[in-house]
Design a protein around this motif. Structure first.
Motif, mmCIF file in Angstrom:
data_model
loop_
_atom_site.group_PDB
_atom_site.id
_atom_site.type_symbol
_atom_site.label_atom_id
_atom_site.label_comp_id
_atom_site.label_asym_id
_atom_site.label_seq_id
_atom_site.Cartn_x
_atom_site.Cartn_y
_atom_site.Cartn_z
ATOM 1 N N UNK A 126 0.933 -0.962 -0.369
ATOM 2 C CA UNK A 126 0.084 -0.428 0.081
ATOM 3 C C UNK A 126 0.931 1.190 0.136
ATOM 4 N N UNK A 127 0.224 2.363 -0.270
ATOM 5 C CA UNK A 127 0.878 3.690 -0.530
ATOM 6 C C UNK A 127 0.040 4.150 0.621
ATOM 7 N N UNK A 128 1.165 5.101 0.644
ATOM 8 C CA UNK A 128 0.852 6.597 1.957
ATOM 9 C C UNK A 128 1.676 7.688 1.673
ATOM 10 N N UNK A 129 1.384 9.523 1.304
ATOM 11 C CA UNK A 129 2.612 10.215 0.902
ATOM 12 C C UNK A 129 3.762 9.606 -0.263
ATOM 13 N N UNK A 130 3.524 9.147 -1.096
ATOM 14 C CA UNK A 130 4.714 8.608 -2.023
ATOM 15 C C UNK A 130 5.524 7.469 -1.016
ATOM 16 N N UNK A 152 -8.894 1.771 2.547
ATOM 17 C CA UNK A 152 -9.786 2.236 2.386
ATOM 18 C C UNK A 152 -10.343 3.647 3.418
ATOM 19 N N UNK A 153 -9.004 3.286 4.613
ATOM 20 C CA UNK A 153 -8.460 3.901 5.276
ATOM 21 C C UNK A 153 -7.163 5.128 4.958
ATOM 22 N N UNK A 154 -7.546 5.309 4.038
ATOM 23 C CA UNK A 154 -6.362 6.610 4.165
ATOM 24 C C UNK A 154 -5.092 6.429 3.296
ATOM 25 N N UNK A 155 -5.067 4.602 3.134
ATOM 26 C CA UNK A 155 -3.568 4.195 2.145
ATOM 27 C C UNK A 155 -3.883 4.137 0.233
ATOM 28 N N UNK A 156 -3.086 4.069 0.175
ATOM 29 C CA UNK A 156 -3.852 3.389 -0.800
ATOM 30 C C UNK A 156 -3.397 1.846 -2.253
ATOM 31 N N UNK A 157 -4.034 1.510 -2.352
ATOM 32 C CA UNK A 157 -3.577 -0.475 -2.939
ATOM 33 C C UNK A 157 -2.601 0.478 -4.050
ATOM 34 N N UNK A 158 -1.945 -0.630 -3.956
ATOM 35 C CA UNK A 158 -0.820 -0.875 -5.133
ATOM 36 C C UNK A 158 -1.459 -2.656 -5.386
ATOM 37 N N UNK A 159 -1.440 -3.423 -4.032
ATOM 38 C CA UNK A 159 -1.750 -4.721 -4.639
ATOM 39 C C UNK A 159 -1.903 -5.486 -2.867
ATOM 40 N N UNK A 160 -2.739 -6.746 -3.224
ATOM 41 C CA UNK A 160 -3.172 -7.076 -2.207
ATOM 42 C C UNK A 160 -2.384 -8.325 -1.833
ATOM 43 N N UNK A 171 12.051 0.850 -8.066
ATOM 44 C CA UNK A 171 10.137 1.174 -7.164
ATOM 45 C C UNK A 171 9.194 0.355 -7.358
ATOM 46 N N UNK A 172 8.344 0.776 -6.548
ATOM 47 C CA UNK A 172 7.501 -0.132 -6.947
ATOM 48 C C UNK A 172 6.558 0.464 -7.543
ATOM 49 N N UNK A 173 5.817 -1.149 -8.595
ATOM 50 C CA UNK A 173 5.165 -1.002 -9.887
ATOM 51 C C UNK A 173 4.257 -1.331 -8.754
ATOM 52 N N UNK A 174 2.615 -0.604 -9.290
ATOM 53 C CA UNK A 174 1.081 -0.614 -8.908
ATOM 54 C C UNK A 174 0.885 -1.766 -9.651
ATOM 55 N N UNK A 175 0.144 -2.703 -8.775
ATOM 56 C CA UNK A 175 -1.051 -3.763 -9.687
ATOM 57 C C UNK A 175 -2.317 -3.839 -8.692
ATOM 58 N N UNK A 176 -3.135 -2.912 -9.083
ATOM 59 C CA UNK A 176 -3.836 -3.112 -8.307
ATOM 60 C C UNK A 176 -5.064 -3.926 -9.158
ATOM 61 N N UNK A 177 -6.014 -4.985 -8.063
ATOM 62 C CA UNK A 177 -6.054 -6.345 -8.151
ATOM 63 C C UNK A 177 -6.877 -6.323 -7.400
ATOM 64 N N UNK A 216 -10.857 0.301 -4.523
ATOM 65 C CA UNK A 216 -10.841 1.139 -4.092
ATOM 66 C C UNK A 216 -11.190 1.762 -5.619
ATOM 67 N N UNK A 217 -12.122 2.648 -6.671
ATOM 68 C CA UNK A 217 -11.282 3.199 -7.787
ATOM 69 C C UNK A 217 -10.122 4.263 -7.659
ATOM 70 N N UNK A 218 -10.020 5.092 -6.718
ATOM 71 C CA UNK A 218 -8.349 6.020 -6.846
ATOM 72 C C UNK A 218 -7.511 4.905 -6.804
ATOM 73 N N UNK A 219 -7.153 3.915 -6.483
ATOM 74 C CA UNK A 219 -6.121 2.867 -6.163
ATOM 75 C C UNK A 219 -6.125 1.971 -8.107
#
Lengths: 307, 105
Positions: A126-130, A152-160, A171-177, A216-219
């Protein structure tokens, strides 16, 4: 195909039609073409991938996958479903009711066995502030429950499920699924996040009862934004456990991450350099919690606020 | 007394310890990730063990020479005889991890 079109902009009936010939979606750095005539696959994809962009005709398709009965007769007698990657079945067939979870497991398999331009850890991220929080966890550690709550509480999902590290940049590449919830976690998250969208539970899988949570849509909207590794946290759920972070040496965390990686040994020297670089800029802890998700979320907010 | 130390000490009179293969290492706070290039195995070693592996690259003649060099890591080094035994125990651990091996002199 129109660029920028998301799956939610297509009527469900059309999704079913497109799946018959092949529906191409973008997820993180990959494009995947899914084929299936099974209604449960269409429903699962329409529900959990609603915010994902369609791949356009110029996109290179990384993974061609199909979900279909292994034999026509298996559509009717003890119905089964087979996952095909490039027309080859890497797994044995499963009961047809497990078709949609099988798609997710199959896509995980595709990434972890094919995408060796990245170092891939078996860990939520997950990500917060970069900055990225990497959470490896054994089955039963509560990793996915925590991930579902935090994203769902402030962190961005990069991958489960998979932490994808670019060896060139570190760097970490997001793979939101979709987030895979199992057994008690399904009820816990349904109650904790009443607004979350979950697929109907599928029972009696190898992992027990499984339900997929829509990310989440933002992710999804920000899946092109990479993150800098900063925290490595090994969670451990204990029913009677107190909530506590405990310090862990970088060396021990390095070793456990290497063991948790899908392709560390395949990458060899590059894997070693990528992981030592990651651990040199991250701090490591263990995290024990007893299921109070509000307190766990607060603890991680405090972690993110540390200088 | 370290079990087996006597027999190892005897061996050291007629055998040389050497690195199994070249390696990569990265250390944090007294611990080192150690990657063996030939096998692809990764180990977590103490900085002291890694220093010992580095010293082996200089082809020391005997355990006494290794122990004397390793003593330089400490502000208050142990007695030479204790240090010899310590080095033997470390070498034994490294041999079990297949990072060093004995070969005839």
């Amino acid at each position: 195909m129109q660029p920028g079109l998301t799956l939610s902009q297509i009527p469900e009936q059309q999704i079913k039609q497109r799946l018959k010939s092949g529906l191409a979606l973008r997820t993180g750095p990959f494009a995947v073409l899914i084929r299936s005539t099974l209604p449960s696959v269409a429903e699962g994809v329409a529900t959990t991938y609603a915010d994902f962009p369609l791949a356009d005709e110029t996109d290179f398709i990384d993974f061609h996958v199909t979900l279909a009965p292994p034999h026509p007769v298996r559509n009717w007698i003890r119905p089964q479903v087979q996952f095909y990657f490039d027309a080859h079945p890497p797994f044995t067939p499963l009961p047809k009711a497990q078709a949609y979870p099988l798609l997710e497991w199959g896509l995980n398999w595709c990434v972890s066995t094919q995408a060796h331009r990245y170092l891939i850890l078996h860990a939520a991220v997950l990500e917060m502030n970069g900055y990225a929080l990497i959470m490896p966890g054994e089955p039963g550690s509560g990793k996915s429950t925590l991930t579902a709550a935090l994203c769902n509480r402030g962190w961005r999902l990069l991958s489960d499920e998979m932490t994808i590290i670019d060896p060139q940049s570190g760097l970490i590449q997001p793979l939101p699924r979709p987030v895979s919830l199992k057994n008690q976690a399904i009820n816990i998250i349904s109650q904790y996040l009443p607004g979350a969208t979950l697929t109907p539970p599928v029972h009696d899988t190898l992992k027990g009862t499984v339900s997929l949570m829509k990310p989440p849509g933002e992710a999804v909207a920000r899946m092109g934004e990479t993150a800098i590794p900063r925290w490595v946290v090994f969670p451990k759920y204990r029913a009677d456990g107190n909530l506590a972070f405990t310090a862990m040496s970088r060396g021990q965390a390095f070793l456990e991450l290497a063991r948790n990686a899908f392709n560390y040994s395949i990458l060899g020297e590059l894997g070693f350099h990528t992981l030592t670089r990651l651990m040199s800029i991250s701090n490591a802890r263990r995290f024990e919690y007893g299921g109070d998700l509000d307190r766990a979320v607060e603890a991680f907010a405090s972690l993110a606020a540390e200088p | 007394m370290i079990p087996g130390a006597n027999s190892l000490q005897t061996q050291l009179g007629t055998q040389l310890w050497q690195l199994v293969s070249p390696s990569l290492r990265h250390c944090w706070d007294g611990e080192c990730a150690y990657y063996q290039l030939a096998s692809g195995d990764t180990h977590l070693l103490s900085e002291e063990a890694v220093r010992l592996l580095e010293l082996l690259q200089g082809r020391p003649r005997n355990v006494g020479e290794l122990a004397a060099s390793l003593s330089e890591m400490y502000s208050q080094p142990p007695e030479p005889s204790q240090m010899d035994l310590h080095v033997i125990a470390l070498l034994d651990d490294l041999a079990k991890a297949r990072l060093v091996e004995c070969s005839p002199a």
